[in-house]
Design a protein around this motif. Sequence first.
Motif, PDB file in Angstrom:
ATOM      1  N   ASN A   1      43.633  40.579  51.802  1.00  0.00           N
ATOM      2  CA  ASN A   1      42.702  39.536  52.252  1.00  0.00           C
ATOM      3  C   ASN A   1      41.523  40.118  53.021  1.00  0.00           C
ATOM      4  N   ASP A   2      41.695  41.363  53.480  1.00  0.00           N
ATOM      5  CA  ASP A   2      40.659  41.958  54.323  1.00  0.00           C
ATOM      6  C   ASP A   2      39.567  42.670  53.533  1.00  0.00           C
ATOM      7  N   HIS A   3      39.757  42.778  52.235  1.00  0.00           N
ATOM      8  CA  HIS A   3      38.808  43.580  51.456  1.00  0.00           C
ATOM      9  C   HIS A   3      38.179  42.777  50.321  1.00  0.00           C
TER      10      HIS A   3
ATOM     11  N   CYS B   1      44.536  34.159  29.382  1.00  0.00           N
ATOM     12  CA  CYS B   1      45.883  34.758  29.306  1.00  0.00           C
ATOM     13  C   CYS B   1      46.938  33.659  29.278  1.00  0.00           C
ATOM     14  N   PRO B   2      47.761  33.601  28.221  1.00  0.00           N
ATOM     15  CA  PRO B   2      48.701  32.483  28.116  1.00  0.00           C
ATOM     16  C   PRO B   2      49.883  32.567  29.083  1.00  0.00           C
ATOM     17  N   THR B   3      50.156  33.743  29.629  1.00  0.00           N
ATOM     18  CA  THR B   3      51.338  33.877  30.487  1.00  0.00           C
ATOM     19  C   THR B   3      50.992  34.084  31.951  1.00  0.00           C
ATOM     20  N   GLY B   4      49.759  34.368  32.238  1.00  0.00           N
ATOM     21  CA  GLY B   4      49.408  34.697  33.617  1.00  0.00           C
ATOM     22  C   GLY B   4      49.721  36.146  33.957  1.00  0.00           C
ATOM     23  N   ALA B   5      49.950  36.976  32.925  1.00  0.00           N
ATOM     24  CA  ALA B   5      50.243  38.389  33.172  1.00  0.00           C
ATOM     25  C   ALA B   5      49.041  39.111  33.746  1.00  0.00           C
ATOM     26  N   THR B   6      47.864  38.632  33.432  1.00  0.00           N
ATOM     27  CA  THR B   6      46.677  39.225  34.043  1.00  0.00           C
ATOM     28  C   THR B   6      46.129  38.239  35.062  1.00  0.00           C
ATOM     29  N   PHE B   7      45.736  38.750  36.188  1.00  0.00           N
ATOM     30  CA  PHE B   7      45.359  37.872  37.293  1.00  0.00           C
ATOM     31  C   PHE B   7      44.290  38.526  38.157  1.00  0.00           C
ATOM     32  N   LYS B   8      43.592  37.692  38.905  1.00  0.00           N
ATOM     33  CA  LYS B   8      42.538  38.166  39.799  1.00  0.00           C
ATOM     34  C   LYS B   8      43.175  38.405  41.162  1.00  0.00           C
ATOM     35  N   SER B   9      43.069  39.612  41.644  1.00  0.00           N
ATOM     36  CA  SER B   9      43.662  39.890  42.954  1.00  0.00           C
ATOM     37  C   SER B   9      42.711  39.412  44.052  1.00  0.00           C
ATOM     38  N   LYS B  10      43.265  39.224  45.225  1.00  0.00           N
ATOM     39  CA  LYS B  10      42.460  38.683  46.343  1.00  0.00           C
ATOM     40  C   LYS B  10      41.335  39.631  46.730  1.00  0.00           C
ATOM     41  N   ASP B  11      41.588  40.949  46.553  1.00  0.00           N
ATOM     42  CA  ASP B  11      40.583  41.917  46.987  1.00  0.00           C
ATOM     43  C   ASP B  11      39.595  42.281  45.881  1.00  0.00           C
ATOM     44  N   GLY B  12      39.647  41.572  44.753  1.00  0.00           N
ATOM     45  CA  GLY B  12      38.614  41.763  43.734  1.00  0.00           C
ATOM     46  C   GLY B  12      39.073  42.144  42.354  1.00  0.00           C
ATOM     47  N   PRO B  13      39.758  43.289  42.192  1.00  0.00           N
ATOM     48  CA  PRO B  13      40.074  43.725  40.828  1.00  0.00           C
ATOM     49  C   PRO B  13      40.953  42.743  40.054  1.00  0.00           C
TER      50      PRO B  13
ATOM     51  N   ARG C   1      32.751  45.031  50.235  1.00  0.00           N
ATOM     52  CA  ARG C   1      31.610  44.164  50.587  1.00  0.00           C
ATOM     53  C   ARG C   1      31.816  43.479  51.933  1.00  0.00           C
ATOM     54  N   ASN C   2      33.060  43.468  52.392  1.00  0.00           N
ATOM     55  CA  ASN C   2      33.306  42.891  53.716  1.00  0.00           C
ATOM     56  C   ASN C   2      32.770  43.794  54.820  1.00  0.00           C
TER      57      ASN C   2
ATOM     58  N   PRO D   1      29.040  51.829  51.312  1.00  0.00           N
ATOM     59  CA  PRO D   1      28.012  52.264  50.350  1.00  0.00           C
ATOM     60  C   PRO D   1      27.575  51.144  49.414  1.00  0.00           C
ATOM     61  N   VAL D   2      28.540  50.330  48.955  1.00  0.00           N
ATOM     62  CA  VAL D   2      28.164  49.309  47.981  1.00  0.00           C
ATOM     63  C   VAL D   2      27.373  48.179  48.631  1.00  0.00           C
ATOM     64  N   SER D   3      27.713  47.852  49.877  1.00  0.00           N
ATOM     65  CA  SER D   3      26.961  46.806  50.576  1.00  0.00           C
ATOM     66  C   SER D   3      25.515  47.254  50.765  1.00  0.00           C
ATOM     67  N   LEU D   4      25.365  48.522  51.158  1.00  0.00           N
ATOM     68  CA  LEU D   4      24.011  49.059  51.332  1.00  0.00           C
ATOM     69  C   LEU D   4      23.267  49.079  50.003  1.00  0.00           C
TER      70      LEU D   4
END
Lengths: 299, 411
Positions: A79-81, A184-196, A260-261, A266-269
């Motif tokens: 949750n922090d990233h 995805c029909p099963t939910g095997a792929t998902f968005k994680s809270k930190d992005g990927p 980005r938090n 580097p990426v925020s800059l």
Amino acid sequence: MNTQDLQTEEETCGMSRRGFLGLLGKGAVCAGAIVGAVGAGSAIGASEAGSGKRAYQQNDKQFAEAVNNPPKIPEYNWNDHQWAMGVDTTRCIGCLRCMEACKMENSVQMDANHNRTWVERYVYLEGSNTALIDSQADPKNIANAGSETKFRFDNRYKDVKVEKAFFVAKLCNQCEHPSCVEVCPTGATFKSKDGPVLIDTTYCIGCQYCVQACPYGARSFNESRGTAEKCNWCYHRITKGLNPACVEVCPTGSRIFGDRNDPESPVSLFIRNNHVQVLKPEMGNAPNVFYVGLDKEVV
Amino acid sequence: MEHVFEHVTPFVGYVYPNETDFPWSQLIVIYPYITGLVAGAFVISSLHHVFKIKSFAPISRFALLTALCFMIFAPSPLLFHLGQPTRAFNAVITPHWTSAMAAFGYVAGFYLCLLILEVWFAFREDIVAMSKARSGIMGKIYGLLTLGSDDVSEHALAIDHKVARILSMIGIPAACGLHGYVGFVFGSLKSREWWSSDLMPVIFLLSAVGSGVGLVIVLYVIVSKYRKTPIIDETMRGLLYVMFTGVAIVMVIEGLEILEMFYKAREGVETVRELIAGPIWVGMYIQWGMSVFALLTTSALLLFNVHGKRLVTWLFLSGLAMMIGVLAMRWNVVIGGQELSKTMRGLLTFTPELFGRESLFTVLIISICPYILLFLITKLLPPWNEKIEPDHRVSEVQNLHRISLGMNQTQ
């Protein structure tokens, strides 16, 4: 400095640069071999990778384990990233060490049609309004390199006048609204809270609907595992505070990674200090890979 | 170097490197084709059951069995295609509802149950009769199939008809849903220009009806010739009407879709043009050639009010043309969509494998299976509305004897 000058410069210092990159590449290969040795099981060394067989560093179980249970760090809290990546196309030299590092790090199938990241070359010939495009997977490039496991661009434009040329590195955009997760029909792929966007390879049924749905062609199908395959920004590394392998090996710093938090990352800059673009914004996927120096021809 | 391009699909222009491995092969071509045949056959059977159109009565139950047999095999191409077929039920156990594919298990399962139920109600009277007329193991099987319900009073039969009719009424939207849904699986993908169309579900549905009617016509003619029974003119005329309507509408909508694509002329439209002229030109010729043939034939049959043998011959041919044309259309959609690169800057050329898990051989086997099953099931449940005779000649003679004795006694 025009393109021809650039080319000559590249030719003159090509050897030393190549030597340097070679060293980097070897470094990555060694790292891979070590991981493989630790992993044992079906670990195949980098030497076999050149034989054209599909090489893996980890066996399926270990891979699934690494994806499902990335090494726990006491203080890591997703949750922090908010991870993001930047690609500065004006810096990319098309050395393809990112690809090599990725294939080694993530046990990606070594053949030309399975890639978690790749690099595209855009070349405007003199007087032309459209670019000629190829990637390292182009048959001519592979023929020139002599193997699918050696990632090189050939020198096909040496005898023609080039007006403008640049490289664009591609990888999974870890979209805010990922089409692959949607379908995805099963939910095997998902968005994680930190992005990927991650894949549970022990739950994926291998229908390849996600491969179809990705507008960026970032997904492929791993025939040996029977499941989908994609870049996860080296989730096992970033959760330890390391950079993704491709970012780590990029000799020109054209790949930028960070949280980005953290406003000073580097990426925020990179996002703050540049006019950034994303690929195919019309798809509505809201990518998290931000580009500098895109061109109308970039697909 | 030889190994390098073994499994790389040849391409021109620029395609994303991962695209050279085709995600969906010829198995996904026949999956919508088979479900389409189900939908079409079911519609024909419903025309009698629900709308009480008399001319379809002779083939109503046969069409119902056809739908059932094809439905049983509809999911098999998907199972052969999955990378992890043993996990197929994950999509049913934990469906991810934002996915168009997640509902497949439920939709297909519901429809299969509905078909089985309807078949049972439509055939119950016959099953009961056969459980009495047949002896030995077949008699026992029919006995089991009655599920203990052997009441064939007028009241019970009326209930049977009513239930079958209600099931059939539910079945029409279900069939349309099942097939429109298959179209949605393709049409809802924004990543592929060739698929991403609002008309896709409608096209899939209508072409499904067209191919299904074609299948029923072809099977009806072949079966009648095989059984040496007359082909009923009124039924053929009925099928002709449905066929004409189906072909005419589907051609208009398919034409509209292509017209719209070129008229909007979004980025990459040149590549779409090259796709039609390049990798799928054979498919396009077959699809449109067969459709035009079917449309012209059915129009002529209607215009000149053709009956009898000529009607049978030409309607058979146009039914066959429709089946082939729709198969080509499925190929053009499923394979063509993937041959057009997501970059809109390149075209791939798909070459199907001959042998292997996902190959033309598998396709052939899966395509033949429903016909074999249909042959067997019509042996078990003859749908021809004929009087059920006991299987042994001896018992037949005995019955005749008994009847004659009874007649003598009454005299």
